[in-house]
Design a protein around this motif. Structure first.
Motif, PDB file in Angstrom:
ATOM      1  N   ASP A 280      -3.455   2.438  -2.562  1.00 36.04           N
ATOM      2  CA  ASP A 280      -3.822   3.399  -1.596  1.00 36.04           C
ATOM      3  C   ASP A 280      -4.788   2.848  -0.672  1.00 36.04           C
ATOM      4  OD1 ASP A 280      -2.445   4.921  -3.421  1.00 36.04           O
ATOM      5  OD2 ASP A 280      -3.828   6.508  -3.793  1.00 36.04           O
ATOM      6  N   ILE A 281      -4.510   1.398  -0.052  1.00 38.27           N
ATOM      7  CA  ILE A 281      -5.400   1.112   0.775  1.00 38.27           C
ATOM      8  C   ILE A 281      -4.652   0.048   1.746  1.00 38.27           C
ATOM      9  CG2 ILE A 281      -6.029  -1.065  -0.493  1.00 38.27           C
ATOM     10  CD1 ILE A 281      -8.874  -0.871   0.281  1.00 38.27           C
ATOM     11  N   ALA A 282      -4.972  -0.168   2.958  1.00 35.19           N
ATOM     12  CA  ALA A 282      -4.463  -1.346   3.764  1.00 35.19           C
ATOM     13  C   ALA A 282      -4.889  -2.875   3.140  1.00 35.19           C
ATOM     14  CB  ALA A 282      -5.047  -1.059   5.233  1.00 35.19           C
ATOM     15  N   THR A 283      -3.930  -3.321   3.177  1.00 37.52           N
ATOM     16  CA  THR A 283      -4.153  -4.791   2.485  1.00 37.52           C
ATOM     17  C   THR A 283      -5.339  -5.369   3.387  1.00 37.52           C
ATOM     18  OG1 THR A 283      -2.508  -5.783   3.702  1.00 37.52           O
ATOM     19  CG2 THR A 283      -1.881  -5.070   1.595  1.00 37.52           C
ATOM     20  N   LYS A 284      -5.429  -5.429   4.414  1.00 32.32           N
ATOM     21  CA  LYS A 284      -6.523  -5.859   5.239  1.00 32.32           C
ATOM     22  C   LYS A 284      -7.943  -5.374   4.852  1.00 32.32           C
ATOM     23  CE  LYS A 284      -7.117  -3.940   9.487  1.00 32.32           C
ATOM     24  NZ  LYS A 284      -8.036  -4.244  10.831  1.00 32.32           N
ATOM     25  N   ASP A 285      -8.084  -3.945   4.606  1.00 30.95           N
ATOM     26  CA  ASP A 285      -9.232  -3.560   3.912  1.00 30.95           C
ATOM     27  C   ASP A 285      -9.433  -4.175   2.616  1.00 30.95           C
ATOM     28  OD1 ASP A 285      -9.727  -2.187   6.250  1.00 30.95           O
ATOM     29  OD2 ASP A 285      -8.809  -0.541   5.669  1.00 30.95           O
ATOM     30  N   LEU A 286      -8.563  -4.258   1.909  1.00 29.85           N
ATOM     31  CA  LEU A 286      -8.575  -4.702   0.361  1.00 29.85           C
ATOM     32  C   LEU A 286      -9.101  -6.387   0.484  1.00 29.85           C
ATOM     33  CD1 LEU A 286      -8.321  -4.397  -2.798  1.00 29.85           C
ATOM     34  CD2 LEU A 286      -6.129  -5.190  -2.547  1.00 29.85           C
ATOM     35  N   GLY A 287      -8.586  -6.750   1.420  1.00 31.53           N
ATOM     36  CA  GLY A 287      -8.770  -8.493   1.736  1.00 31.53           C
ATOM     37  C   GLY A 287     -10.408  -8.454   1.887  1.00 31.53           C
TER      38      GLY A 287
ATOM     39  N   LEU B 143       1.501   4.945   3.175  1.00 33.41           N
ATOM     40  CA  LEU B 143       2.491   5.864   4.030  1.00 33.41           C
ATOM     41  C   LEU B 143       1.985   6.945   3.302  1.00 33.41           C
ATOM     42  CD1 LEU B 143       6.056   4.298   4.241  1.00 33.41           C
ATOM     43  CD2 LEU B 143       4.232   4.492   6.151  1.00 33.41           C
ATOM     44  N   SER B 144       1.524   8.122   4.199  1.00 30.84           N
ATOM     45  CA  SER B 144       0.809   9.348   3.760  1.00 30.84           C
ATOM     46  C   SER B 144       1.778  10.701   4.162  1.00 30.84           C
ATOM     47  CB  SER B 144      -0.564   9.504   3.941  1.00 30.84           C
ATOM     48  OG  SER B 144      -1.273   8.307   3.423  1.00 30.84           O
ATOM     49  N   LYS B 145       1.597  11.783   3.116  1.00 31.34           N
ATOM     50  CA  LYS B 145       2.278  12.977   3.463  1.00 31.34           C
ATOM     51  C   LYS B 145       1.177  13.997   3.060  1.00 31.34           C
ATOM     52  CE  LYS B 145       7.086  13.195   3.648  1.00 31.34           C
ATOM     53  NZ  LYS B 145       8.265  12.791   2.996  1.00 31.34           N
ATOM     54  N   ASP B 146       0.728  14.865   4.104  1.00 30.84           N
ATOM     55  CA  ASP B 146      -0.357  15.670   3.693  1.00 30.84           C
ATOM     56  C   ASP B 146      -1.557  15.317   2.981  1.00 30.84           C
ATOM     57  OD1 ASP B 146       1.689  17.736   4.640  1.00 30.84           O
ATOM     58  OD2 ASP B 146       2.288  17.782   2.798  1.00 30.84           O
ATOM     59  N   GLY B 147      -1.885  14.075   3.360  1.00 28.77           N
ATOM     60  CA  GLY B 147      -3.148  13.429   3.169  1.00 28.77           C
ATOM     61  C   GLY B 147      -2.929  12.714   1.775  1.00 28.77           C
ATOM     62  N   VAL B 148      -1.690  12.578   1.005  1.00 27.05           N
ATOM     63  CA  VAL B 148      -1.696  12.002  -0.197  1.00 27.05           C
ATOM     64  C   VAL B 148      -0.724  10.735   0.379  1.00 27.05           C
ATOM     65  CG1 VAL B 148      -0.593  11.914  -2.625  1.00 27.05           C
ATOM     66  CG2 VAL B 148      -1.863  14.122  -1.441  1.00 27.05           C
ATOM     67  N   VAL B 149      -0.985   9.433  -0.525  1.00 23.18           N
ATOM     68  CA  VAL B 149      -0.425   8.339  -0.243  1.00 23.18           C
ATOM     69  C   VAL B 149       1.213   8.529  -1.253  1.00 23.18           C
ATOM     70  CG1 VAL B 149      -0.170   5.777  -0.563  1.00 23.18           C
ATOM     71  CG2 VAL B 149      -2.262   6.916  -0.073  1.00 23.18           C
ATOM     72  N   VAL B 150       2.075   8.446  -0.624  1.00 22.53           N
ATOM     73  CA  VAL B 150       3.194   8.534  -1.070  1.00 22.53           C
ATOM     74  C   VAL B 150       4.281   7.380  -1.096  1.00 22.53           C
ATOM     75  CG1 VAL B 150       3.357  10.924  -1.002  1.00 22.53           C
ATOM     76  CG2 VAL B 150       4.447   9.755   0.864  1.00 22.53           C
ATOM     77  N   GLY B 151       3.860   6.218  -0.550  1.00 25.57           N
ATOM     78  CA  GLY B 151       4.508   5.027  -0.276  1.00 25.57           C
ATOM     79  C   GLY B 151       3.766   3.961   0.500  1.00 25.57           C
ATOM     80  N   ALA B 152       4.234   3.114   0.949  1.00 18.76           N
ATOM     81  CA  ALA B 152       3.692   2.186   1.780  1.00 18.76           C
ATOM     82  C   ALA B 152       4.785   1.182   2.571  1.00 18.76           C
ATOM     83  CB  ALA B 152       2.689   1.113   1.045  1.00 18.76           C
ATOM     84  N   VAL B 153       4.180   0.706   3.570  1.00 20.59           N
ATOM     85  CA  VAL B 153       4.891  -0.380   4.503  1.00 20.59           C
ATOM     86  C   VAL B 153       4.117  -1.804   4.144  1.00 20.59           C
ATOM     87  CG1 VAL B 153       3.848   0.337   6.589  1.00 20.59           C
ATOM     88  CG2 VAL B 153       6.155  -1.210   6.512  1.00 20.59           C
ATOM     89  N   GLY B 154       5.092  -2.841   4.267  1.00 25.14           N
ATOM     90  CA  GLY B 154       4.400  -4.186   3.973  1.00 25.14           C
ATOM     91  C   GLY B 154       4.993  -5.065   5.126  1.00 25.14           C
ATOM     92  N   VAL B 155       4.170  -5.758   5.979  1.00 28.38           N
ATOM     93  CA  VAL B 155       5.121  -6.846   6.830  1.00 28.38           C
ATOM     94  C   VAL B 155       4.666  -8.225   6.849  1.00 28.38           C
ATOM     95  CG1 VAL B 155       5.066  -7.175   9.364  1.00 28.38           C
ATOM     96  CG2 VAL B 155       5.428  -4.919   8.613  1.00 28.38           C
ATOM     97  N   SER B 156       5.253  -9.189   6.896  1.00 28.54           N
ATOM     98  CA  SER B 156       4.883 -10.540   6.771  1.00 28.54           C
ATOM     99  C   SER B 156       5.836 -11.434   7.659  1.00 28.54           C
ATOM    100  CB  SER B 156       4.865 -11.044   5.549  1.00 28.54           C
ATOM    101  OG  SER B 156       4.407 -12.254   5.239  1.00 28.54           O
TER     102      SER B 156
END
Lengths: 133, 133, 133, 133
Positions: B66-73, B102-115
């Motif tokens: 539940d985090i951006a990979t940038k922040d996890l990094g 990707l969040s809905k009503d404040g809850v993470v329900v998925g994610a997008v990844g780009v490379s």
């Protein structure tokens, strides 16, 4: 050889869950026996799915090297003596806080691994679990 | 629990592709659902083949923690609390920019990844995708 | 060398999805290029999550050996010449129906892989995709 | 989308353990959620350590393909339509009895996996668990 029974593991997990609830951070909690094999695991509602594997591996690591993963991490930084250890054993070695050995009469007979929050939170929850063993 | 439909994923990918085209850098774009499972992936013509796996893993990582990979990094650098996390979960944890929950009503329900480009480019393209969810 | 563009892959996937909708079985559909590398993947709503990997691997297998996975399967039964091939290549070889090569001027330049139903359904949906290439 | 809570998983495990005790065969019991991710696992005292992984993978498989692993096994024999499926998904697909989907309102939202005895025993213990969901 002494080891960790399912009843032991449940007692450890219950205490760890209680601490996790107190700090308000849902956690994955895993307990392994003297062979490093999983005895029990729970993922509290809302805890990170990426931490299932990490909690189990923190527990395995703590038994595999008879050390808290926090301390192993200190020795696994660049230029330190165990740098790179986390890519051995098929990737099962966790080198950040949250794994703590479970001992009986001074001998490590299992371990608890916690993952789901900050390193400090994970270690604190693992400590609460280990305290009742 | 909400999740990400294929129609959602296509909308996210379309917006991300548009941004990638604007900056002139072909990209791999992946979307996962609430369970971290792949919903859709595209590799734009000319994008790196080594980034297929990375885009999917960035999406998985952002949902798994539940985090951006940038922040996890930032937290996974030497001496930081999650140093070593990228060798857990069978090597699926990506710790550089380009994954966004990707969040809905404040809850993470998925994610997008780009490379496919620099960390800044990847993150920017992921943001464009996440913005239309 | 000819290969499969993202536009090609989308056309193949669209035709495959149409067939999947007609037979009422949600599917995972993947397309790889001449290098066997993923160009695009979609999981229709409700399709098996265990078939994400299989659709991609069926496409890879069809390009890797320039053969329909259905036909490779016939040669991979016990006592047949390729028995055991599915444990090579890190487990990426799929030996059941649903993967079909994509050819241009008689040369295989990519493949489509489908997973989500019976072997017959998967092969039929892959055929619908391959037909528009 | 509905899923499986930790309370649900514990109820399922409790019922499965009761059945395992009745037949006198210690078992590994695992429960996964709608995304196929582990919610809880227990290994009863004396149960095979080689079955930790199998119980988790049986649960994953039953959710990944919305099917009892016993039935998937029938379709995965030599010459059958899914022969070879057990080497896909990184070896996570279990094709023998002991995994059963957990459904809500006709939709599969998780699964239970049991390993530690004969196929018949494993399936029976999984059934006892699934019955209370």
């Amino acid at each position: 050889m002494s080891t960790v029974t399912l009843a032991d593991a449940r007692r450890v997990i219950e205490a760890a869950e209680k601490r996790a609830d107190e700090i308000g951070q849902p956690m994955n909690i895993a307990v392994v026996d003297s062979g490093g094999n999983l005895v029990a695991h729970v993922r509290q509602d809302g805890a990170w799915i990426g931490s299932v594997n990490i909690s189990i591996n923190k527990a395995w690591t703590s038994r595999a090297f008879d050390i808290a993963t926090k301390d192993l991490g200190d020795n696994s930084q660049p230029t330190q003596q165990f740098f790179g250890i986390n890519t051995t054993n098929g990737g099962k070695v966790a080198i950040f806080a949250g794994g703590i050995p479970l001992s009986k009469d001074g001998v490590v007979v299992g371990a608890v691994g916690v993952s789901g929050g900050s390193g400090e939170q994970d270690h604190s929850v693992a400590e609460a679990g280990a305290a009742v063993f």
